[in-house]
Design a protein around this motif. Sequence first.
Motif, PDB file in Angstrom:
ATOM      1  N   MET A 236      64.823  71.349  32.461  1.00 42.72           N
ATOM      2  CA  MET A 236      63.877  70.367  33.001  1.00 42.72           C
ATOM      3  C   MET A 236      64.124  70.192  34.492  1.00 42.72           C
ATOM      4  N   THR A 237      63.147  70.587  35.301  1.00 45.65           N
ATOM      5  CA  THR A 237      63.308  70.405  36.745  1.00 45.65           C
ATOM      6  C   THR A 237      62.933  68.979  37.123  1.00 45.65           C
ATOM      7  N   VAL A 238      63.236  68.641  38.366  1.00 46.06           N
ATOM      8  CA  VAL A 238      62.886  67.304  38.850  1.00 46.06           C
ATOM      9  C   VAL A 238      61.387  67.077  38.701  1.00 46.06           C
ATOM     10  N   ALA A 239      60.595  68.076  39.074  1.00 46.62           N
ATOM     11  CA  ALA A 239      59.136  67.915  39.011  1.00 46.62           C
ATOM     12  C   ALA A 239      58.678  67.747  37.565  1.00 46.62           C
ATOM     13  N   GLU A 240      59.288  68.484  36.649  1.00 46.41           N
ATOM     14  CA  GLU A 240      58.880  68.391  35.243  1.00 46.41           C
ATOM     15  C   GLU A 240      59.239  67.047  34.623  1.00 46.41           C
ATOM     16  N   GLY A 241      60.354  66.490  35.069  1.00 46.65           N
ATOM     17  CA  GLY A 241      60.806  65.245  34.457  1.00 46.65           C
ATOM     18  C   GLY A 241      60.216  64.005  35.103  1.00 46.65           C
ATOM     19  N   ALA A 242      59.552  64.187  36.245  1.00 46.70           N
ATOM     20  CA  ALA A 242      59.086  63.018  36.998  1.00 46.70           C
ATOM     21  C   ALA A 242      57.972  62.286  36.275  1.00 46.70           C
ATOM     22  N   GLY A 243      57.956  60.967  36.415  1.00 45.72           N
ATOM     23  CA  GLY A 243      56.900  60.144  35.839  1.00 45.72           C
ATOM     24  C   GLY A 243      55.683  60.136  36.749  1.00 45.72           C
ATOM     25  N   ALA A 244      54.738  59.245  36.457  1.00 45.43           N
ATOM     26  CA  ALA A 244      53.498  59.171  37.237  1.00 45.43           C
ATOM     27  C   ALA A 244      53.816  58.944  38.711  1.00 45.43           C
ATOM     28  N   SER A 245      53.021  59.569  39.581  1.00 48.21           N
ATOM     29  CA  SER A 245      53.364  59.526  41.005  1.00 48.21           C
ATOM     30  C   SER A 245      53.198  58.116  41.579  1.00 48.21           C
ATOM     31  N   THR A 246      52.187  57.356  41.117  1.00 49.01           N
ATOM     32  CA  THR A 246      52.063  55.971  41.599  1.00 49.01           C
ATOM     33  C   THR A 246      53.330  55.191  41.259  1.00 49.01           C
ATOM     34  N   THR A 247      53.825  55.402  40.038  1.00 50.72           N
ATOM     35  CA  THR A 247      55.023  54.671  39.628  1.00 50.72           C
ATOM     36  C   THR A 247      56.199  55.030  40.519  1.00 50.72           C
ATOM     37  N   LEU A 248      56.328  56.330  40.827  1.00 52.41           N
ATOM     38  CA  LEU A 248      57.448  56.746  41.668  1.00 52.41           C
ATOM     39  C   LEU A 248      57.359  56.094  43.044  1.00 52.41           C
ATOM     40  N   THR A 249      56.126  56.009  43.574  1.00 48.99           N
ATOM     41  CA  THR A 249      55.961  55.363  44.875  1.00 48.99           C
ATOM     42  C   THR A 249      56.384  53.897  44.788  1.00 48.99           C
ATOM     43  N   TRP A 250      55.937  53.236  43.725  1.00 47.92           N
ATOM     44  CA  TRP A 250      56.314  51.828  43.561  1.00 47.92           C
ATOM     45  C   TRP A 250      57.811  51.670  43.349  1.00 47.92           C
ATOM     46  N   LEU A 251      58.379  52.621  42.613  1.00 47.23           N
ATOM     47  CA  LEU A 251      59.819  52.554  42.367  1.00 47.23           C
ATOM     48  C   LEU A 251      60.572  52.703  43.686  1.00 47.23           C
ATOM     49  N   ALA A 252      60.064  53.598  44.541  1.00 51.20           N
ATOM     50  CA  ALA A 252      60.677  53.761  45.858  1.00 51.20           C
ATOM     51  C   ALA A 252      60.577  52.455  46.638  1.00 51.20           C
ATOM     52  N   PHE A 253      59.418  51.801  46.528  1.00 54.45           N
ATOM     53  CA  PHE A 253      59.214  50.538  47.223  1.00 54.45           C
ATOM     54  C   PHE A 253      60.173  49.463  46.687  1.00 54.45           C
ATOM     55  N   VAL A 254      60.265  49.405  45.348  1.00 57.14           N
ATOM     56  CA  VAL A 254      61.168  48.419  44.734  1.00 57.14           C
ATOM     57  C   VAL A 254      62.610  48.687  45.176  1.00 57.14           C
ATOM     58  N   THR A 255      62.975  49.973  45.252  1.00 56.65           N
ATOM     59  CA  THR A 255      64.322  50.322  45.694  1.00 56.65           C
ATOM     60  C   THR A 255      64.559  49.866  47.129  1.00 56.65           C
ATOM     61  N   LEU A 256      63.509  50.019  47.949  1.00 55.14           N
ATOM     62  CA  LEU A 256      63.632  49.612  49.346  1.00 55.14           C
ATOM     63  C   LEU A 256      63.850  48.107  49.442  1.00 55.14           C
ATOM     64  N   VAL A 257      63.044  47.355  48.685  1.00 49.45           N
ATOM     65  CA  VAL A 257      63.212  45.898  48.669  1.00 49.45           C
ATOM     66  C   VAL A 257      64.619  45.549  48.199  1.00 49.45           C
ATOM     67  N   ALA A 258      65.060  46.288  47.168  1.00 50.60           N
ATOM     68  CA  ALA A 258      66.399  46.042  46.651  1.00 50.60           C
ATOM     69  C   ALA A 258      67.429  46.250  47.746  1.00 50.60           C
ATOM     70  N   LEU A 259      67.234  47.326  48.517  1.00 49.92           N
ATOM     71  CA  LEU A 259      68.188  47.601  49.595  1.00 49.92           C
ATOM     72  C   LEU A 259      68.195  46.461  50.599  1.00 49.92           C
ATOM     73  N   VAL A 260      66.983  45.989  50.951  1.00 52.37           N
ATOM     74  CA  VAL A 260      66.884  44.954  51.978  1.00 52.37           C
ATOM     75  C   VAL A 260      67.502  43.648  51.495  1.00 52.37           C
ATOM     76  N   ILE A 261      67.302  43.341  50.211  1.00 49.59           N
ATOM     77  CA  ILE A 261      67.773  42.042  49.719  1.00 49.59           C
ATOM     78  C   ILE A 261      69.188  42.115  49.150  1.00 49.59           C
ATOM     79  N   VAL A 262      69.428  43.167  48.354  1.00 49.48           N
ATOM     80  CA  VAL A 262      70.688  43.191  47.627  1.00 49.48           C
ATOM     81  C   VAL A 262      71.854  43.619  48.517  1.00 49.48           C
ATOM     82  N   VAL A 263      71.602  44.595  49.394  1.00 51.23           N
ATOM     83  CA  VAL A 263      72.719  45.089  50.196  1.00 51.23           C
ATOM     84  C   VAL A 263      73.383  43.979  51.018  1.00 51.23           C
TER      85      VAL A 263
END
Lengths: 489, 352
Positions: free
Chosen positions: B287-314
């Motif tokens: 299973m490659t990264v591309a094959e295992g990846a979920g919906a692209s909108t979700t990945l974008t949102w997940l990246a956004f959530v991660t960014l917020v997490a970095l800004v707040i949690v770090v």
Amino acid sequence: MHFSVPLLASAPDQLLPARELMAFTLASHIILVPLGVALPLITLVMHHRGLRRKDATALLLARRWSAVMAVQFAVGVVTGTVLSFEFGLLWPGLMGRWGDVFGIGFGVEAWAFFLEAVLIAIYLYGWRRLKPRTHFLLGLPLPAAALLGAFGILAANSWMNTPQGFSLDPAGNPTDVNIWKAIFTPMFGPQYWHFVVAMLLTAGYMVAGVYAVGWLRGRRDRYHRLGFTVPFTAAAVATPVQFVLGDAIARSVFHKQPVKFAAMEIVWKTDTRVPEYLFGRLHSDGSISGGIKVPLLDSVLAGFSPNTKVVGLTSVPPGQRPTAVQATIAHWAFDIMVLIGSALVLLALWYGLVWLRHRRLPESTWFYRFAACAGLGSVVAVECGWIATEVGRQPWIVHQNMRVSEAVTATRSSTLWIMLGLVIVVYLFLFGSLLAVLLKLRTRWRLADAERASGPSADPPESAGPYGPRATVRAGDGGAATPSQGDQP
Amino acid sequence: MTADLMALVLLLAIAAYTCAGGTDYGAGFWDLTAGGTERGKRPRWLIDHAMAPVWEVNNVWLIFVFVIMWTGFPPLFQAVFSAMWLPLALAAVGLVLRGAGFAFRKVVRRVAGRRLYGAVFAVASLVTPFFLGAAVGGVASGRVRLGTEASADAWSNPTSIVFGLLAVAATAFLGAVFLAADARRFDAPDLIGYFRRRGLVSLTVLVVLVVITLFVTGEDAPHVWHGLTHGAGLAFGIAAGAASFAAAWLLTRRPGGWARVSAVGAIACAVVAWGLAQRPYLLPTSMTVAEGAGASTTLTWLAFVTLVALVIVVPAVVLLYWLDTRGDLEELTEADLRRGGDPGGGGEAGTT
């Protein structure tokens, strides 16, 4: 993948143990959730009072509640982590197909929880060395972090009830994910507010209950009065609000999840002028035995008129609705929750009326007897609310889109039964220890209070044990270490 | 693109958990090996005080890892948890016992109770990282595929076993380095040498295990072995080696912040090396990264959530670790929980 055969015929062997395991661990975790969400808020209110009025008793209570929070939060962290393991261990089909549609809520929850863990650590360990104001201010975001964490979890749960924000490709897999719609599903708002207020009032009644018992046993000093008043007032204010919210969510279920509503009210055939049953048992032929029947009431409650049409269980094929037993379970859970909620409203009114008329706490022993039970009662109500939500959704794990039996792991049922046994043993140890530790703290503080009342206190036995507080060990280990930080002001 | 980014975030989250959680498990490992009640009294005292304010936070990283897995790469989550059922289930039980054992033993005052909870905590600290490591080993050796059902072979194979042992050795190393620095912070000079010796021993064991791992993976996990001996995987592997020697050197001189940084760097580099060696696969070689990846909108949102997490949690985490290192975080003592007892801070407001 839509089977129309009845659930039991197609259910794999591992479904029952998987479900039992999930139910057991979640039901156990739920006991700790109200304290995890709302105890920080209640403690901060007490803390604020202590700082504002320079009230040593209030500060002592806040410190003791923090000590309780430390233990309870730790157990909540581990039982919560178990649940995230179980998504994969028990329901890989759910996460594998739908994870990218509704998982983002957990993403929000994860960082909210992270923030909460950090802040709670600072709050619990900041009492001694941080400046009082700094310490309090650093604790202040805690309730907000808890609200945010609840947001994530409730977003995921309400999505399972009223899934949206995706479309299906020919193979039945979700595409075109719309995250915003997947988070803010129709049931999200009602579930969220109902949950948040439930947590506040449950935590309030649980904490106040401890001091109500003290009052009944004759400990009626200011310490106990304060420990009772602050959490009980918070809970008593929340209770009528919850009554309104509870009524509203029941009507949301009626509109958005009619089959679940039919299960909760054991309505068999779609009809108008539907009677309300208090308890009673639904049989698989649609007959109802036992219970108290109130004519027309169900229609009136659902739509304010006897002519309101209520959807019945038979409106969908047998394979797409809860079984008669499941409907009866959801119905009983719903009724118990409503009864407890109503009783708590009466208790809150009693408290409020005495306060309005006399500006003091009630003096009746019966009031404190009820107050002592209110904490346990609200925990039972929370559990019942959860049961009504989850059992009423059966046989779907994602309503109309995936059955619980399609999501379950392929692991052998014998393995799951053994794991269930192991988990039960571990959790008995865990919760038994938690209870023992809390009771021990209570006894220790009570002894300390009694000693102080009677004279100077000696060092408690075994205080120089291997894991004692830092200062004590220093003294006990022969001065091998020179205190430095410990002696700074 | 977003999928690759999130795969990297997943790898970094795993690295963060290995370091933060690993330090924690390591403290448990040294608790287990500290000896009887009397002999182990001082090290255990240090372990308790060093771990108390931060252990919950250290373990929240694992939840991050899971969330990124099931939201960003749902098939990966499904495949790993189906195939690695038993080790992951046991790791979950281990986590429960560990957390509970640690939390309770601080509160319990009787020696017998402390022994019980302490033993539960320490044994679980050993078992949990082993099983988590074994699960990773199963993934690395290509035994996990979508649709693989749970079987003993998925995790009781040479790669899983060496990965499990590596995980334990790595936690022991991290734990010893952190505790040696804590010993200095808490003014316990006798314990500096104690944990210094243990840090060096565990590093030696770790190096031996790494050599064995290279031999084992050459046969058993060829894709990862190739990745580890070429290109970016090799570079991070060398960096991990260099950082661990730096940590050893600093440990023999003045165990403190820099020794910690090097130790964390060493383990983080090793995890990153493993992740890069798996490229382009999430599950080698099915299973490659591309094959295992979920919906692209979700990945974008997940990246956004991660960014917020970095800004707040770090900042929050930095504040916590900073306060903890400064010694500002201290447990409430018995005296503070008595009437009339006022902790240092609350004094002004408390006295009436």
